[in-house]
Write a protein that holds these residues in place. Sequence first.
Motif, PDB file in Angstrom:
ATOM      1  N   LYS A  71       0.824  -1.215   0.000  1.00  0.00           N
ATOM      2  CA  LYS A  71       0.000   0.000   0.000  1.00  0.00           C
ATOM      3  C   LYS A  71       0.853   1.257   0.000  1.00  0.00           C
ATOM      4  O   LYS A  71       0.516   2.245  -0.653  1.00  0.00           O
ATOM      5  CB  LYS A  71      -0.958  -0.013   1.181  1.00  0.00           C
ATOM      6  CG  LYS A  71      -2.073  -1.020   0.996  1.00  0.00           C
ATOM      7  CD  LYS A  71      -3.029  -1.033   2.155  1.00  0.00           C
ATOM      8  CE  LYS A  71      -4.105  -2.086   1.903  1.00  0.00           C
ATOM      9  NZ  LYS A  71      -5.056  -2.165   2.987  1.00  0.00           N
ATOM     10  N   VAL A  72       1.957   1.238   0.717  1.00  0.00           N
ATOM     11  CA  VAL A  72       2.865   2.387   0.724  1.00  0.00           C
ATOM     12  C   VAL A  72       3.464   2.581  -0.667  1.00  0.00           C
ATOM     13  O   VAL A  72       3.502   3.708  -1.189  1.00  0.00           O
ATOM     14  CB  VAL A  72       3.974   2.207   1.784  1.00  0.00           C
ATOM     15  CG1 VAL A  72       5.078   3.235   1.603  1.00  0.00           C
ATOM     16  CG2 VAL A  72       3.385   2.295   3.181  1.00  0.00           C
ATOM     17  N   LEU A  73       3.907   1.503  -1.280  1.00  0.00           N
ATOM     18  CA  LEU A  73       4.475   1.594  -2.630  1.00  0.00           C
ATOM     19  C   LEU A  73       3.437   2.101  -3.626  1.00  0.00           C
ATOM     20  O   LEU A  73       3.733   2.958  -4.458  1.00  0.00           O
ATOM     21  CB  LEU A  73       5.018   0.239  -3.076  1.00  0.00           C
ATOM     22  CG  LEU A  73       6.318  -0.187  -2.411  1.00  0.00           C
ATOM     23  CD1 LEU A  73       6.582  -1.666  -2.669  1.00  0.00           C
ATOM     24  CD2 LEU A  73       7.472   0.661  -2.890  1.00  0.00           C
ATOM     25  N   ALA A  74       2.215   1.594  -3.537  1.00  0.00           N
ATOM     26  CA  ALA A  74       1.158   2.033  -4.452  1.00  0.00           C
ATOM     27  C   ALA A  74       0.861   3.521  -4.252  1.00  0.00           C
ATOM     28  O   ALA A  74       0.661   4.262  -5.224  1.00  0.00           O
ATOM     29  CB  ALA A  74      -0.104   1.201  -4.227  1.00  0.00           C
ATOM     30  N   HIS A  75       0.863   3.963  -3.008  1.00  0.00           N
ATOM     31  CA  HIS A  75       0.613   5.374  -2.691  1.00  0.00           C
ATOM     32  C   HIS A  75       1.644   6.265  -3.370  1.00  0.00           C
ATOM     33  O   HIS A  75       1.305   7.218  -4.076  1.00  0.00           O
ATOM     34  CB  HIS A  75       0.649   5.555  -1.167  1.00  0.00           C
ATOM     35  CG  HIS A  75       0.586   6.971  -0.712  1.00  0.00           C
ATOM     36  ND1 HIS A  75      -0.588   7.687  -0.714  1.00  0.00           N
ATOM     37  CD2 HIS A  75       1.544   7.805  -0.256  1.00  0.00           C
ATOM     38  CE1 HIS A  75      -0.346   8.907  -0.269  1.00  0.00           C
ATOM     39  NE2 HIS A  75       0.941   9.000   0.024  1.00  0.00           N
ATOM     40  N   TYR A  76       2.919   5.936  -3.183  1.00  0.00           N
ATOM     41  CA  TYR A  76       3.974   6.762  -3.764  1.00  0.00           C
ATOM     42  C   TYR A  76       4.056   6.620  -5.282  1.00  0.00           C
ATOM     43  O   TYR A  76       4.340   7.593  -5.975  1.00  0.00           O
ATOM     44  CB  TYR A  76       5.327   6.459  -3.119  1.00  0.00           C
ATOM     45  CG  TYR A  76       5.477   7.129  -1.786  1.00  0.00           C
ATOM     46  CD1 TYR A  76       5.443   8.511  -1.674  1.00  0.00           C
ATOM     47  CD2 TYR A  76       5.637   6.396  -0.620  1.00  0.00           C
ATOM     48  CE1 TYR A  76       5.564   9.146  -0.452  1.00  0.00           C
ATOM     49  CE2 TYR A  76       5.764   7.013   0.612  1.00  0.00           C
ATOM     50  CZ  TYR A  76       5.730   8.388   0.681  1.00  0.00           C
ATOM     51  OH  TYR A  76       5.846   9.016   1.907  1.00  0.00           O
TER      52      TYR A  76
END
Length: 96
Positions: free
Chosen positions: A75-80
Amino acid sequence: MAKNAWMRNGFDSWLLGMEALQVITLRTMKLAAGGAAAQTEAQRMVSEKIAAGLDLQMRALTGGLGTSADGAAAKVLAHYRRKVRANRRRLSKAAS
């Protein structure tokens, strides 16, 4: 690759790095040109980074990143990646 979440996260990290490199290049060219557009881009760059970090912090504190480490990382990777991809598209149009 879909069966191994950490392998997927590693690949997404690599993609994020490649997209970020493109954004850095495009922003460097814009900043080097100077003027009002460069000033606006510099301010936008800083405010976007602060907003993205605060958004993630709020998601982490409210459980929005999930309960598993690999899920939270995804989710963090998708956000960035969404943020970086939007900047790449915007800056690519301006460079054309």
